[in-house]
Design an enzyme around this catalytic site. Sequence first.
Site, PDB file in Angstrom:
ATOM      1  N   SER A  93     -59.994 -13.372   4.728  1.00  0.00           N
ATOM      2  CA  SER A  93     -59.502 -12.335   3.820  1.00  0.00           C
ATOM      3  C   SER A  93     -60.145 -12.542   2.459  1.00  0.00           C
ATOM      4  O   SER A  93     -60.393 -13.690   2.065  1.00  0.00           O
ATOM      5  CB  SER A  93     -57.976 -12.409   3.673  1.00  0.00           C
ATOM      6  OG  SER A  93     -57.528 -11.618   2.585  1.00  0.00           O
ATOM      7  N   TYR A 124     -50.920 -18.133   2.306  1.00  0.00           N
ATOM      8  CA  TYR A 124     -51.832 -17.233   3.012  1.00  0.00           C
ATOM      9  C   TYR A 124     -53.249 -17.354   2.445  1.00  0.00           C
ATOM     10  O   TYR A 124     -54.220 -17.461   3.196  1.00  0.00           O
ATOM     11  CB  TYR A 124     -51.342 -15.793   2.875  1.00  0.00           C
ATOM     12  CG  TYR A 124     -52.245 -14.764   3.510  1.00  0.00           C
ATOM     13  CD1 TYR A 124     -52.243 -14.557   4.885  1.00  0.00           C
ATOM     14  CD2 TYR A 124     -53.094 -13.979   2.722  1.00  0.00           C
ATOM     15  CE1 TYR A 124     -53.061 -13.607   5.471  1.00  0.00           C
ATOM     16  CE2 TYR A 124     -53.914 -13.027   3.298  1.00  0.00           C
ATOM     17  CZ  TYR A 124     -53.893 -12.838   4.668  1.00  0.00           C
ATOM     18  OH  TYR A 124     -54.719 -11.904   5.245  1.00  0.00           O
TER      19      TYR A 124
END
Length: 257
Positions: A145, A160
């Site tokens: 990401s 995350y």
Amino acid sequence: MESWLGNKSIVIIGGTTGLGFSAAKAFVRNGANVVVVGRNPENCLVAELQLGSTARAKQGDATHPQTAMDAIQLCIREFGSFDGLYHVAGGGGKNLGDGPLHELSLEGWNKTLDWNLTSLMLSNQAAIRTFMGMNKGGSILNMSSVLGFSPARHFSNHAYATAKSAVIGFSKSIAASYAAKNIRVNVLTPGIIEGIDDQQNDSARFVTSKQALDGGRYGLPGDLDGAAVYFMSDYARFTTGQNFSVDGGWEVSDGQY
């Protein structure tokens, strides 16, 4: 149209919904056999029906050590080969206790890393062991990401971000170790995908200004399909250890708050 993935048999971990399912459809369109893995049995059934005769779906939890190996073995039994692994499974851990560091719980940290990083290690390990056991090369594509290396205050789920950053380091490390065995390991990095955050007004304005391509918008699952097909194909046979971003300009744009 040329079939980029003719005679390829590919396992997608997290392939029954979202980004993984979109990729599965693209792989099938390009001639591949696919095995998709998902946690929800109903999604598995729907995926298999929609993907057609060159696809199989398997229910399983990506954080369980045997899930990926079981899917790879199914791929070999059904299609006679195993040529590539695409690991998509993961996602935001806000509901697990992830968040800004001053609010982050230990349980949220552990669960988010388990979901996004440990599961990926397990699937990659299963793929590497299978490729080596078959004495053949193959392709591994991992999902990261932009938040792993280009953070923004609107997205302060720190576990995350850590996991997605680690995906890149892990992938480069194993790419270096197994290149001589003709095993390629690359990373596909999306920008902010539609539906992954609360899309409050200030957040949506920021994302659409920072991802300025195509009129400024959130990413869609189909935006990544072409890159995924490429990395799984023989056109990428001389490419390994790379992080390829499909982020609408996120990394190179300032964004407006």
